[in-house]
Design an enzyme around this catalytic site. Structure first.
Site, PDB file in Angstrom:
ATOM      1  N   ARG A  78       0.826  -1.218   0.000  1.00  0.00           N
ATOM      2  CA  ARG A  78       0.000   0.000   0.000  1.00  0.00           C
ATOM      3  C   ARG A  78       0.857   1.263   0.000  1.00  0.00           C
ATOM      4  O   ARG A  78       0.357   2.366  -0.100  1.00  0.00           O
ATOM      5  CB  ARG A  78      -0.902   0.029   1.234  1.00  0.00           C
ATOM      6  CG  ARG A  78      -2.021  -0.949   1.164  1.00  0.00           C
ATOM      7  CD  ARG A  78      -3.000  -0.676   2.303  1.00  0.00           C
ATOM      8  NE  ARG A  78      -3.633  -1.897   2.743  1.00  0.00           N
ATOM      9  CZ  ARG A  78      -4.569  -2.523   2.060  1.00  0.00           C
ATOM     10  NH1 ARG A  78      -4.991  -2.053   0.905  1.00  0.00           N
ATOM     11  NH2 ARG A  78      -5.100  -3.632   2.532  1.00  0.00           N
ATOM     12  N   ASP A  83      30.504  -0.729  -1.436  1.00  0.00           N
ATOM     13  CA  ASP A  83      30.306   0.124  -0.258  1.00  0.00           C
ATOM     14  C   ASP A  83      31.337  -0.261   0.812  1.00  0.00           C
ATOM     15  O   ASP A  83      31.070  -0.176   1.999  1.00  0.00           O
ATOM     16  CB  ASP A  83      28.871  -0.005   0.273  1.00  0.00           C
ATOM     17  CG  ASP A  83      28.454   1.176   1.143  1.00  0.00           C
ATOM     18  OD1 ASP A  83      29.196   2.179   1.214  1.00  0.00           O
ATOM     19  OD2 ASP A  83      27.382   1.094   1.772  1.00  0.00           O
ATOM     20  N   LEU A 142      24.055  -1.509   9.959  1.00  0.00           N
ATOM     21  CA  LEU A 142      25.101  -1.918   9.026  1.00  0.00           C
ATOM     22  C   LEU A 142      25.838  -0.655   8.584  1.00  0.00           C
ATOM     23  O   LEU A 142      25.231   0.381   8.330  1.00  0.00           O
ATOM     24  CB  LEU A 142      24.496  -2.610   7.806  1.00  0.00           C
ATOM     25  CG  LEU A 142      24.065  -4.064   8.014  1.00  0.00           C
ATOM     26  CD1 LEU A 142      23.272  -4.546   6.810  1.00  0.00           C
ATOM     27  CD2 LEU A 142      25.257  -4.965   8.270  1.00  0.00           C
TER      28      LEU A 142
HETATM   29 ZN   LIG Z   1      28.379   4.188   1.132  1.00  0.00          ZN
END
Ligand SMILES: [Zn+2]
Length: 409
Positions: free
Chosen positions: A239, A286, A319
């Site tokens: 939704r 990353d 994280l």
């Molecule tokens: Zn990053």
């Protein structure tokens, strides 16, 4: 430098497979690539025979903060050398130095420092020997993100989108600012997005609480890309599909993926690839200073991160980047989606090169492109890396294995 003839049983360009192939390189640039039966190496060319190994374009990582105990934002010679050599040992030949949200003076200092090194990397021939992989520009991850979706980015340094401040960042970077991650739904976000596009900077939406509608408006305004999809985004619900719903269903946008099996679980990886196809997924690490290092405490931009079992978390247990390498991301993706590494290769080469507009020179084995190569064994482990035709990672000599040099040609 002269002329080099690279022979390999298998070459992936990455979209085409060449069996028993030859790549001719002159002064660090590819002049021809094709099957050996159609091509001939000129007399006097130095032969690099890679035998049974796989010759692939060098990998391109557009979102990485550091490795080998160093953070990009240090912007020092020691940091650039340690980071670039570590990347090269994993097949990465180019990358974007990625900043993280910090106070404005620290951001400007990092931009100025990195900008100087990146311009040096572009003009310096012996860069690969000294520094390994080449930084192609800066990816500004923040500070114009959502305080609701900071992840590991320190909330106290998050800034309201500001064209003036971003203009100062670009000026400090001296034409090396290539990508900005921003949250388009924050007041002023769309203005900043349009300004970045006018300045030739690619916009990736991320660290964002955007609704699907807000994300669609950002895509219409020129956002071409989404930062580490699923992570630090408003969650998907049927939704309220949010930014993830928009990213999954809009073909105008491509998606970064941290494919370590921790940031995103395999089912969600499969969903992403089904929705985007391999054409619009790109692998990023990353990675932070802890990559390539044992567990312990490490720096990420301005914060300290605890690494256990190779997983990086802030004190608040978010994280915080990864210890992932791009070659293992490639193997993970292949395993998670049940396809071959060869099919997934574009996600770590051509796709990221396209996103930053360097696909003529990087991420491809084609005439006119730089001779940046990753050499893999049949298990897709990196055996050697070449940057501008120069071996930056000579294979440790083990008897009877690996590339041999011969006087043929
Ligand atoms: Zn990053």
């Amino acid at each position: 430098m002269g002329t080099f003839a690279f022979y390999a049983n298998t070459i992936f360009t990455p979209l085409d497979k060449i069996r028993d192939g030859l790549v001719l390189v002159e002064d660090g640039v590819i002049v021809k690539a094709g099957a050996r039966r159609h091509l001939r190496a000129p007399r006097g060319a130095t032969v690099v025979d890679l035998g049974d190994h796989i010759l692939a374009p060098g990998l391109v990582d557009i979102h990485t903060h550091g490795a080998a105990r160093h953070d990009s934002m240090e912007a020092s010679e020691a940091a650039l050398a340690a980071i670039g050599r570590f990347y090269a040992s994993h097949g990465v030949t180019s990358y974007l130095s990625t900043t993280m949200t910090a106070d404005i003076p620290a951001t400007l200092a990092a931009a100025r420092g990195l900008g100087g090194w990146i311009r040096h990397a572009q003009s310096s021939r012996d860069w690969p020997e000294r520094f390994g992989a080449r930084p192609l520009g800066i990816h500004f991850e923040g500070p114009f993100i959502s305080t609701l979706r900071c992840g590991a980015q320190p909330k106290k340094f998050v800034h309201k989108p500001s064209v003036g401040t971003f203009a100062r960042m670009l000026e400090a970077a001296g034409k090396t600012g290539r990508v900005i991650t921003l949250a388009p739904e924050v007041e002023g976000g769309l203005d900043l997005l349009r300004y970045a596009r006018r300045r030739g900077v690619r916009v990736t939406i991320g660290h964002s609480d955007a609704t699907a509608g807000e994300a669609e408006r950002a895509i219409a305004a020129g956002a071409s890309h989404a930062t580490h999809v699923y992570n630090a985004m408003r969650p998907f619900s049927h939704r309220d599909p949010g930014i993830i719903g928009a990213v999954l269903t809009d073909d105008r946008i491509s998606a970064e993926l941290i494919c370590d099996g921790v940031h995103v679980l395999p089912e969600a990886v499969r969903l992403l690839v089904r929705a985007k196809s391999l054409e619009r997924v790109l692998l990023v690490t990353d990675s932070i200073s802890a990559a390539g290092m044992p567990d312990g405490r490490y720096r990420l931009g301005t914060i300290t991160v605890q690494v256990r079992g190779g997983i990086c978390r802030t004190r608040g247990k978010n994280l915080a980047g990864s210890t992932l390498t791009l070659d293992s991301a490639l193997r993970n993706l292949a395993r998670f989606i049940g396809r071959s590494e060869a099919e997934c290769l574009r996600c770590a080469t051509l796709n990221p090169a396209r996103i930053i507009g360097v696909e003529k020179n990087k991420g491809t084995i084609a005439p006119g492109a730089d001779a940046d190569f990753a050499v893999f064994d049949k298990h897709w482990k990196v055996k050697q890396t070449f940057i501008g035709g120069i071996a930056v990672l000579p294979e440790r000599s083990r008897a009877g294995e690996g590339p041999k040099r011969a006087g043929r040609g």
